[in-house]
Write an enzyme that holds these catalytic residues in place. Structure first.
Site, short mmCIF file in Angstrom:
data_model
loop_
_atom_site.label_atom_id
_atom_site.label_comp_id
_atom_site.label_asym_id
_atom_site.label_seq_id
_atom_site.Cartn_x
_atom_site.Cartn_y
_atom_site.Cartn_z
N ARG A 165 0.87 -1.18 0.00
CA ARG A 165 0.00 0.00 0.00
C ARG A 165 0.90 1.22 0.00
O ARG A 165 2.11 1.13 0.11
CB ARG A 165 -1.01 0.00 1.16
CG ARG A 165 -0.66 -0.64 2.44
CD ARG A 165 0.48 -0.01 3.19
NE ARG A 165 0.28 1.42 3.35
CZ ARG A 165 1.23 2.31 3.53
NH1 ARG A 165 2.50 1.96 3.56
NH2 ARG A 165 0.98 3.59 3.66
N GLY A 166 0.27 2.40 -0.12
CA GLY A 166 1.04 3.63 -0.29
C GLY A 166 1.08 3.93 -1.79
O GLY A 166 1.41 3.03 -2.59
N ALA A 167 0.74 5.18 -2.14
CA ALA A 167 0.50 5.50 -3.56
C ALA A 167 1.64 5.08 -4.51
O ALA A 167 1.40 4.33 -5.47
CB ALA A 167 0.17 6.98 -3.69
N ASN B 276 -5.43 12.49 0.80
CA ASN B 276 -4.46 11.67 1.55
C ASN B 276 -5.23 10.90 2.62
O ASN B 276 -6.45 11.07 2.77
CB ASN B 276 -3.36 12.55 2.16
CG ASN B 276 -2.21 11.71 2.71
OD1 ASN B 276 -1.71 10.81 2.03
ND2 ASN B 276 -1.81 11.95 3.94
N LYS B 277 -4.52 10.09 3.36
CA LYS B 277 -5.14 9.22 4.35
C LYS B 277 -6.14 9.97 5.23
O LYS B 277 -5.88 11.10 5.64
CB LYS B 277 -4.04 8.59 5.21
CG LYS B 277 -4.48 7.61 6.27
CD LYS B 277 -5.38 6.52 5.78
CE LYS B 277 -4.81 5.72 4.63
NZ LYS B 277 -5.82 4.85 3.97
N ASP C 85 -2.17 10.99 -2.10
CA ASP C 85 -2.60 9.93 -3.02
C ASP C 85 -3.04 10.49 -4.36
O ASP C 85 -3.01 9.79 -5.37
CB ASP C 85 -3.71 9.10 -2.39
CG ASP C 85 -3.14 8.27 -1.27
OD1 ASP C 85 -3.04 8.78 -0.13
OD2 ASP C 85 -2.73 7.13 -1.53
N GLN D 1 -1.42 2.53 9.97
CA GLN D 1 -0.18 2.60 9.18
C GLN D 1 0.91 3.36 9.94
O GLN D 1 2.10 3.09 9.77
CB GLN D 1 -0.42 3.29 7.84
CG GLN D 1 -1.22 2.50 6.84
CD GLN D 1 -2.69 2.83 6.88
OE1 GLN D 1 -3.22 3.20 7.92
NE2 GLN D 1 -3.37 2.70 5.76
N ARG E 83 -7.45 -0.30 -6.64
CA ARG E 83 -7.74 0.76 -5.67
C ARG E 83 -7.98 2.06 -6.43
O ARG E 83 -7.22 2.39 -7.35
CB ARG E 83 -6.59 0.92 -4.65
CG ARG E 83 -6.45 -0.33 -3.75
CD ARG E 83 -5.58 -0.08 -2.55
NE ARG E 83 -6.19 0.82 -1.59
CZ ARG E 83 -5.53 1.35 -0.56
NH1 ARG E 83 -4.25 1.08 -0.37
NH2 ARG E 83 -6.14 2.16 0.28
O1 MRU Z 1 -4.41 3.23 2.27
P1 MRU Z 1 -2.94 3.45 2.11
O2 MRU Z 1 -2.13 2.87 3.23
O3 MRU Z 1 -2.46 3.00 0.76
O4 MRU Z 1 -2.79 5.02 2.17
C1 MRU Z 1 -1.51 5.58 2.08
C2 MRU Z 1 -1.51 7.06 2.22
O5 MRU Z 1 -2.52 7.69 2.35
C3 MRU Z 1 -0.19 7.73 2.09
O6 MRU Z 1 -0.13 8.86 2.89
C4 MRU Z 1 0.01 8.16 0.62
O7 MRU Z 1 -0.19 7.05 -0.22
C5 MRU Z 1 1.33 8.72 0.37
S1 MRU Z 1 2.57 7.44 0.38
C6 MRU Z 1 4.06 8.06 -0.04
#
Ligand code: MRU
Length: 342
Positions: A45-47, A248-249, A238, A197, A89
């Site tokens: 996970r993470g963009a 973002n999250k 994201d 996370q 996603r």
């Molecule tokens: O749901 P996730 O864990 O994929 O969400 C991740 C985030 O929101 C991060 O802050 C974002 O992807 C930036 S990662 C460099």
């Protein structure tokens, strides 16, 4: 520095981020579906990491069809592979950026292209995207570190480090670069409910790199700011609309509002590939809703009635007017309100 993924022998090896920090278990994905599932289930996970994994998934699918010999025999399946991956996603635009990059490679294949040539070009491009993300994150880190010229207390949300990217990280990249220059007093790590996370992954990464941190629950940030213990908030993204609105999250928007109230710089760090040049406002960003289980259970243990009704948006959108600066690999873009406190 930790890496979330490794590619070898036509397989993508992913560290299972659902099991960190308790167990370091690697999963080998040898086909398109297993990579797609790993993205959906948040093994990766993470963009930027999602984008890299998706590109490898596409390359693996081509490799698995090398018996077809000619590209022309595979190209419909290639379109299906891109479509399958794009359904994993919806919010992180880096996924669509990476798929588009792979499509651009495929667009130059002709009826003379063999599957051997196509496979090797697609794998080489997935590797390029991975390496490029590491270079990009290092540049983001070094540009962002210039925002804070003195030792500081930084608050961050979610995980934006090596696990969320190909390596180094975006917001965490800024923290890493500041630490290298002796300018991190302490990192306040939001635990980041519901998926934790921050608690599970960011705390793990900072601990590995011996960067001083304290874990807080998300609802402690306001009080910390009131006490004057936060000098800057740095988060990832994201998807960024061209007007600067940023997804973002979930919980990020609340932090931005708090920063405005307490006059604290609120900084977004992301590669240019996170900017969606097709949309001009955050209102156009699709926000993923995740299963209710993620709220009702913590690590498999029930924390709410089994029949509780749940709303679980995975992201929120912070309006550009609350963002002090956006840092990309090209540099720092400061909004009119950016200011550092003495
Ligand atoms: O749901 P996730 O864990 O994929 O969400 C991740 C985030 O929101 C991060 O802050 C974002 O992807 C930036 S990662 C460099």
């Amino acid at each position: 520095m930790f890496s979330a993924m490794k590619y070898s022998d036509s397989r993508l090896h992913l560290i299972d981020q659902k099991r960190l920090p308790n167990e370091e278990v690697w999963i080998a994905c040898g086909n398109l579906e297993s990579v797609a599932k790993a993205i959906e289930d948040m093994v990766v996970r993470g963009a930027p990491a999602i984008g890299c994994a998706a590109a490898w998934g596409i390359a693996i699918d081509a490799a698995n069809h090398s018996h077809l010999l000619a590209w022309d025999q595979y190209k419909n399946k290639f379109a299906e592979a891109i479509a399958r991956m794009s359904r994993t996603r919806p919010t992180a635009v880096n996924l669509f950026y990476a798929l588009n990059e792979m499509q651009k490679i495929a667009n130059v294949f002709t009826s003379d292209t063999t599957m051997a040539m196509a496979t090797s070009k697609l794998a080489a491009h997935a590797q390029y995207l991975f390496d490029d993300d590491i270079r990009t994150c290092r540049a983001i880190g070094d540009h962002g570190a210039t925002l804070m010229p003195r030792p500081a207390n930084i608050l961050t949300h979610c995980n934006t480090g090596s696990l969320a990217t190909a390596g180094y990280g975006t917001a965490l990249g800024i923290i890493r670069s500041m630490h290298r220059e002796g300018r991190i007093k302490n990192v306040w790590v939001d635990e980041t409910r519901p998926y934790l996370q921050g608690a599970r992954l960011t705390a793990f990464e900072l601990g590995q790199d011996k960067i001083p941190y304290n874990l807080i629950t998300d609802n402690m940030a306001a009080y910390l700011m009131q006490l004057g213990k936060v000098d800057m908030v740095v988060v990832g993204a994201d998807r960024i609309a061209t007007n600067g609105d940023t997804a973002n999250k979930i919980g990020t928007y609340g932090l931005a509002v708090l920063c405005r109230h307490h006059n604290i710089p609120f900084v977004v760090a992301a590669p240019k590939s996170t900017i969606d040049f097709k949309i001009s406002s955050g209102k156009e960003i699709p926000v993923e809703e995740r299963p209710s289980k993620e709220l009702k259970e913590v690590q498999g243990i029930a924390v709410a009635p089994a029949d509780a009704l749940v709303w679980n948006p995975s992201f929120d959108v912070t309006p550009a007017e609350l963002i002090s600066a956006i840092v990309t690999e090209n540099g720092v873009f400061k909004g009119p309100r950016f200011m550092l406190r003495a």
